[in-house]
Design a protein around this motif. Structure first.
Motif, PDB file in Angstrom:
ATOM      1  N   ARG A  20      26.857  -4.998  58.364  1.00 41.56           N
ATOM      2  CA  ARG A  20      26.125  -3.953  57.640  1.00 41.56           C
ATOM      3  C   ARG A  20      26.847  -2.627  57.805  1.00 41.56           C
ATOM      4  O   ARG A  20      27.096  -2.185  58.917  1.00 41.56           O
ATOM      5  N   ASP A  25      29.376  -3.618  52.458  1.00 38.00           N
ATOM      6  CA  ASP A  25      28.922  -4.887  52.993  1.00 38.00           C
ATOM      7  C   ASP A  25      30.148  -5.598  53.566  1.00 38.00           C
ATOM      8  O   ASP A  25      31.117  -5.851  52.854  1.00 38.00           O
ATOM      9  N   SER A  47      28.096  -7.631  64.615  1.00 34.19           N
ATOM     10  CA  SER A  47      26.756  -7.401  64.088  1.00 34.19           C
ATOM     11  C   SER A  47      25.762  -7.247  65.229  1.00 34.19           C
ATOM     12  O   SER A  47      25.874  -7.916  66.253  1.00 34.19           O
ATOM     13  N   ASP A  51      21.691 -11.780  60.997  1.00 36.73           N
ATOM     14  CA  ASP A  51      21.652 -12.117  59.577  1.00 36.73           C
ATOM     15  C   ASP A  51      22.345 -13.450  59.307  1.00 36.73           C
ATOM     16  O   ASP A  51      21.947 -14.199  58.430  1.00 36.73           O
TER      17      ASP A  51
END
Length: 86
Positions: A20, A25, A47, A51
């Protein structure tokens, strides 16, 4: 898009990208870079969220996943191993 343009314009061995980002992206960036014919030693994804699993990211083109926060020495160890293989 700036990261993609920089990759295309320069010699890059490793990319460390967050999944993110404020204006982007990391998964899109990874797919665009993997779609080029330029060599890349490793695309590392980081991250703080779950996700995607490590396996899902590898299928999408990542070489490794680092969950944030991670210790810098773990990243350095990975990179040393990567460059020792060359």
């Amino acid at each position: 898009e700036a990261a993609l343009a920089s990759f295309i314009a320069n010699k890059v061995d490793v990319i460390l990208s967050d999944v993110r980002m404020i204006r982007g992206d990391g998964i899109w960036l990874m797919s665009q870079i993997r779609g080029t014919e330029k060599p890349l030693r490793s695309f590392i994804v980081m991250s703080a969220f779950s996700d995607f699993t490590r396996a899902e990211l590898i299928v999408k083109g990542a070489d490794e996943l680092f969950s944030k926060p991670f210790k810098t020495d773990v990243l350095i160890h990975y990179l040393k191993g990567l460059f020792d293989q060359a």
